[in-house]
Enzyme design. Sequence first.
Site, mmCIF file in Angstrom:
data_model
loop_
_atom_site.group_PDB
_atom_site.id
_atom_site.type_symbol
_atom_site.label_atom_id
_atom_site.label_comp_id
_atom_site.label_asym_id
_atom_site.label_seq_id
_atom_site.Cartn_x
_atom_site.Cartn_y
_atom_site.Cartn_z
ATOM 1 N N ASN A 257 -17.367 25.285 -23.465
ATOM 2 C CA ASN A 257 -16.867 24.177 -22.650
ATOM 3 C C ASN A 257 -15.808 23.363 -23.386
ATOM 4 O O ASN A 257 -14.702 23.137 -22.869
ATOM 5 C CB ASN A 257 -18.041 23.290 -22.243
ATOM 6 C CG ASN A 257 -17.638 22.109 -21.402
ATOM 7 O OD1 ASN A 257 -17.115 22.270 -20.323
ATOM 8 N ND2 ASN A 257 -17.887 20.903 -21.899
ATOM 9 N N GLU B 172 -23.890 9.419 -21.703
ATOM 10 C CA GLU B 172 -23.252 10.325 -22.663
ATOM 11 C C GLU B 172 -22.272 9.509 -23.504
ATOM 12 O O GLU B 172 -21.590 8.618 -22.985
ATOM 13 C CB GLU B 172 -22.506 11.424 -21.913
ATOM 14 C CG GLU B 172 -22.279 12.676 -22.696
ATOM 15 C CD GLU B 172 -23.329 13.742 -22.419
ATOM 16 O OE1 GLU B 172 -23.225 14.827 -23.006
ATOM 17 O OE2 GLU B 172 -24.252 13.472 -21.619
ATOM 18 N N GLU C 195 -23.771 29.128 -31.583
ATOM 19 C CA GLU C 195 -24.597 28.911 -30.400
ATOM 20 C C GLU C 195 -25.780 29.869 -30.491
ATOM 21 O O GLU C 195 -25.627 31.009 -30.928
ATOM 22 C CB GLU C 195 -23.798 29.160 -29.124
ATOM 23 C CG GLU C 195 -24.602 29.142 -27.840
ATOM 24 C CD GLU C 195 -25.365 27.840 -27.631
ATOM 25 O OE1 GLU C 195 -26.573 27.916 -27.318
ATOM 26 O OE2 GLU C 195 -24.769 26.752 -27.773
ATOM 27 N N GLN D 70 -22.336 21.535 -17.834
ATOM 28 C CA GLN D 70 -22.305 20.087 -17.643
ATOM 29 C C GLN D 70 -22.433 19.784 -16.152
ATOM 30 O O GLN D 70 -21.678 20.321 -15.343
ATOM 31 C CB GLN D 70 -21.000 19.512 -18.196
ATOM 32 C CG GLN D 70 -20.815 19.695 -19.687
ATOM 33 C CD GLN D 70 -21.711 18.783 -20.503
ATOM 34 O OE1 GLN D 70 -22.325 17.859 -19.986
ATOM 35 N NE2 GLN D 70 -21.792 19.054 -21.803
ATOM 36 N N CYS E 188 -25.922 13.065 -25.860
ATOM 37 C CA CYS E 188 -26.525 12.800 -24.556
ATOM 38 C C CYS E 188 -27.716 11.864 -24.670
ATOM 39 O O CYS E 188 -28.430 11.655 -23.684
ATOM 40 C CB CYS E 188 -26.940 14.112 -23.882
ATOM 41 S SG CYS E 188 -28.152 15.072 -24.814
#
Length: 370
Positions: A220, A355, A236, A186, A321
């Site tokens: 995160n 965001e 992921e 980020q 986002c």
Amino acid sequence: MSITPIQPEAYPQLLADKVSDFASLFADLGLPAPKVHPSPAEHYRMRAEFRIWHDNDELYYAMFDPAQPKIPVRIDYFPTASASICRLMPVLRQALQNNEHLRHRLFQIEFLSTLSGDMMVTLIYHRKLDDTWQAAAEGLAQDLNITIIGRSRKQKLVLSRDYVEECLPIAGREYHYRQYEGGFTQPNAHINCAMIEWALAHLAGSESRDLVELYCGNGNFTAPLAGAFRRVLATEISKTSVKAARENFALNHIDNVEILRMSSEEFTAALNGEREFRRLENINLADYTLDTILVDPPRAGLDDATRALVARFKRILYISCNPHTLHRDLQQLHKTHHCEQLAMFDQFPYTEHLECGVLLTERDELCPSS
């Protein structure tokens, strides 16, 4: 977007305009009033990259205005970057200019900084890097107390390590992260902390439940949220991110997360029983109480199959986002869920990007099949 100086005094109004535009876009859904999280008006980006322009014996940082893409714009000060990047930029430029081995055919520089004070600089060249370059770069790294990586075509020279170590203050606790060169992080650390704290506040009290997280990146959100759940099943696709996530769970002494290197589409197929995956051979999905899901997709939002999967969960925490793809997805999810909480996080001040965070709960009392 043109390269123009930022105006901190104008930031409150610019943010208010963003919020107004968002409200207009989502007016058809009847969402609750958002909690707005402003960014610092300056020094908010933890990473930055610049072209290096050579003008006779001088070199300088440069960017390019899309309106005049062939004309370099000299950058001597870049107040959107973190304070540590701004302090380093002139010192590094002078050191490179004074060293022929380091400046020769230098093409681009990338900075990655942290709140914890760590700094990594990637120097990118139009030539092969040799032992002479490495010796000079090692001396520079020691002099400036930074980590340096050298890159050229099909070449990557790591002098010490290829990551920085970050420490984020989240809800009264510190969380440690390795952020790898080339991996996604980020960019606005202050807003990142606000996003994680918002998610944690609205998913607290879930210790008897399990969490599914799609697109978990380097962990995160996963690391702070793991303590709020019995177990976490995260997915992921990026090898670099999966490696970082596993290391970050170990750094934070987290042992209730199982991370799968799978795309959201593959996980959807596995959960639907449509395909079997060797990556799941030691995991019994039926053992999980899957009623909460966290998604933080790329700008394209959710594909049809993943959106259908997400709709099966009692609670959905959606980090977006891209308000436009979020609006598209919420038009579908609104049929089965209602929005309890809405937040806006201004990760990129002075741009149109915004965001968003949305907490959705199922309209009836039925839990999704797991």
